[in-house]
Design a protein around this motif. Structure first.
Motif, PDB file in Angstrom:
ATOM      1  N   ASP A  61       0.826  -1.274  -0.030  1.00  0.00           N
ATOM      2  CA  ASP A  61       0.001  -0.111   0.044  1.00  0.00           C
ATOM      3  C   ASP A  61       0.883   1.377  -0.125  1.00  0.00           C
ATOM      4  N   LYS A  62       1.844   1.128   0.589  1.00  0.00           N
ATOM      5  CA  LYS A  62       3.017   2.382   0.915  1.00  0.00           C
ATOM      6  C   LYS A  62       3.400   2.735  -0.413  1.00  0.00           C
ATOM      7  N   MET A  63       3.844   1.534  -1.041  1.00  0.00           N
ATOM      8  CA  MET A  63       4.662   1.659  -2.671  1.00  0.00           C
ATOM      9  C   MET A  63       3.436   2.210  -3.615  1.00  0.00           C
ATOM     10  N   LYS A  64       2.166   1.875  -3.327  1.00  0.00           N
ATOM     11  CA  LYS A  64       1.119   2.512  -4.239  1.00  0.00           C
ATOM     12  C   LYS A  64       1.126   3.759  -4.187  1.00  0.00           C
ATOM     13  N   LEU A  65       1.132   4.445  -2.777  1.00  0.00           N
ATOM     14  CA  LEU A  65       0.939   5.634  -2.388  1.00  0.00           C
ATOM     15  C   LEU A  65       2.331   6.271  -3.031  1.00  0.00           C
ATOM     16  N   ASN A  66       3.466   5.772  -2.904  1.00  0.00           N
ATOM     17  CA  ASN A  66       4.741   6.404  -3.224  1.00  0.00           C
ATOM     18  C   ASN A  66       4.714   6.595  -4.967  1.00  0.00           C
ATOM     19  N   LEU A  67       4.166   5.842  -5.631  1.00  0.00           N
ATOM     20  CA  LEU A  67       4.093   5.790  -6.941  1.00  0.00           C
ATOM     21  C   LEU A  67       3.067   6.868  -7.378  1.00  0.00           C
ATOM     22  N   ASN A  68       2.003   7.030  -6.830  1.00  0.00           N
ATOM     23  CA  ASN A  68       1.097   8.059  -7.004  1.00  0.00           C
ATOM     24  C   ASN A  68       1.639   9.496  -6.670  1.00  0.00           C
ATOM     25  N   ASN A  69       2.406   9.451  -5.560  1.00  0.00           N
ATOM     26  CA  ASN A  69       3.199  10.907  -5.322  1.00  0.00           C
ATOM     27  C   ASN A  69       4.622  11.165  -5.994  1.00  0.00           C
ATOM     28  N   TYR A  70       4.939  10.096  -6.807  1.00  0.00           N
ATOM     29  CA  TYR A  70       6.353  10.369  -7.201  1.00  0.00           C
ATOM     30  C   TYR A  70       6.408  11.096  -8.327  1.00  0.00           C
ATOM     31  N   VAL A  71       7.239  12.395  -8.346  1.00  0.00           N
ATOM     32  CA  VAL A  71       7.337  13.263  -9.422  1.00  0.00           C
ATOM     33  C   VAL A  71       8.633  13.470  -9.869  1.00  0.00           C
ATOM     34  N   GLN A  86      12.038   1.400  -9.237  1.00  0.00           N
ATOM     35  CA  GLN A  86      12.320   0.807  -8.062  1.00  0.00           C
ATOM     36  C   GLN A  86      11.108   0.832  -7.315  1.00  0.00           C
ATOM     37  N   ILE A  87      10.137   1.633  -7.533  1.00  0.00           N
ATOM     38  CA  ILE A  87       8.835   1.749  -6.840  1.00  0.00           C
ATOM     39  C   ILE A  87       7.832   0.747  -7.488  1.00  0.00           C
ATOM     40  N   VAL A  88       7.759   0.811  -8.748  1.00  0.00           N
ATOM     41  CA  VAL A  88       6.727   0.390  -9.841  1.00  0.00           C
ATOM     42  C   VAL A  88       6.621  -1.247  -9.643  1.00  0.00           C
ATOM     43  N   ARG A  89       7.940  -1.709  -9.549  1.00  0.00           N
ATOM     44  CA  ARG A  89       7.985  -3.350  -9.498  1.00  0.00           C
ATOM     45  C   ARG A  89       7.171  -3.700  -8.120  1.00  0.00           C
ATOM     46  N   PHE A  90       6.956  -3.049  -7.269  1.00  0.00           N
ATOM     47  CA  PHE A  90       6.077  -3.292  -5.924  1.00  0.00           C
ATOM     48  C   PHE A  90       4.495  -2.693  -6.171  1.00  0.00           C
ATOM     49  N   VAL A  91       4.195  -2.599  -7.394  1.00  0.00           N
ATOM     50  CA  VAL A  91       2.756  -2.276  -7.820  1.00  0.00           C
ATOM     51  C   VAL A  91       2.330  -3.055  -8.907  1.00  0.00           C
ATOM     52  N   PRO A  92       1.850  -4.519  -8.717  1.00  0.00           N
ATOM     53  CA  PRO A  92       1.711  -5.590  -9.976  1.00  0.00           C
ATOM     54  C   PRO A  92       0.775  -5.016 -11.034  1.00  0.00           C
ATOM     55  N   HIS A  93      -0.272  -4.167 -10.676  1.00  0.00           N
ATOM     56  CA  HIS A  93      -1.080  -3.794 -11.497  1.00  0.00           C
ATOM     57  C   HIS A  93      -0.473  -2.815 -12.508  1.00  0.00           C
ATOM     58  N   VAL A  94       0.372  -2.049 -12.261  1.00  0.00           N
ATOM     59  CA  VAL A  94       1.182  -1.392 -12.916  1.00  0.00           C
ATOM     60  C   VAL A  94       2.422  -1.672 -13.632  1.00  0.00           C
ATOM     61  N   ALA A  95       3.205  -2.592 -12.940  1.00  0.00           N
ATOM     62  CA  ALA A  95       4.288  -3.050 -13.319  1.00  0.00           C
ATOM     63  C   ALA A  95       4.123  -3.801 -14.496  1.00  0.00           C
ATOM     64  N   HIS A  96       2.713  -4.764 -14.597  1.00  0.00           N
ATOM     65  CA  HIS A  96       2.582  -5.680 -15.846  1.00  0.00           C
ATOM     66  C   HIS A  96       1.784  -5.104 -16.795  1.00  0.00           C
ATOM     67  N   ASP A  97       1.384  -3.755 -16.716  1.00  0.00           N
ATOM     68  CA  ASP A  97       0.580  -3.242 -17.763  1.00  0.00           C
ATOM     69  C   ASP A  97       1.325  -2.175 -18.308  1.00  0.00           C
TER      70      ASP A  97
END
Length: 106
Positions: A61-71, A86-97
């Motif tokens: 969940d923290k990684m999803k939040l980090n990804l949404n806030n990453y600029v 480094q962040i996206v690999r922990f957000v599978p629905h993004v990493a694989h799409d």
């Protein structure tokens, strides 16, 4: 394991040789708890158990939040890309799409 061209039936055996520290201790416990009647542990199940143990929901969940806030801010594009990956690999629905990954890469 695909990068090493390891056969599917050998992935757990070879992959677990790379474990160190806490992960190695965890794996020894899994092996001890698993009896011969359970049969072999396949790679997909190994990965599922490994991720459940070492990537708890709060971390994901923290990684999803980090990804949404990453600029990019003052980072170069290369620096931004490294951090993003480094962040996206922990957000599978993004990493694989790839489409979703491109949408998030802003």
């Amino acid at each position: 394991m695909e990068a090493f061209e390891v056969l599917a039936q050998d992935r757990v055996r070879y992959g677990t040789q790379l474990l160190k520290g806490e992960a190695q201790i965890w794996w020894k416990g899994v092996q001890s708890a698993r009896t011969a009647t359970h049969g072999p542990l396949f790679w997909v199940e190994f990965v599922r158990q490994f991720e459940r143990r070492f990537y708890p929901a709060t971390f994901l969940d923290k990684m999803k939040l980090n990804l949404n806030n990453y600029v990019q801010d003052k980072k170069t594009v290369a620096e931004y890309e490294i951090g993003f990956n480094q962040i996206v690999r922990f957000v599978p629905h993004v990493a694989h799409d790839e489409v979703e990954k491109a949408r998030q890469f802003r």
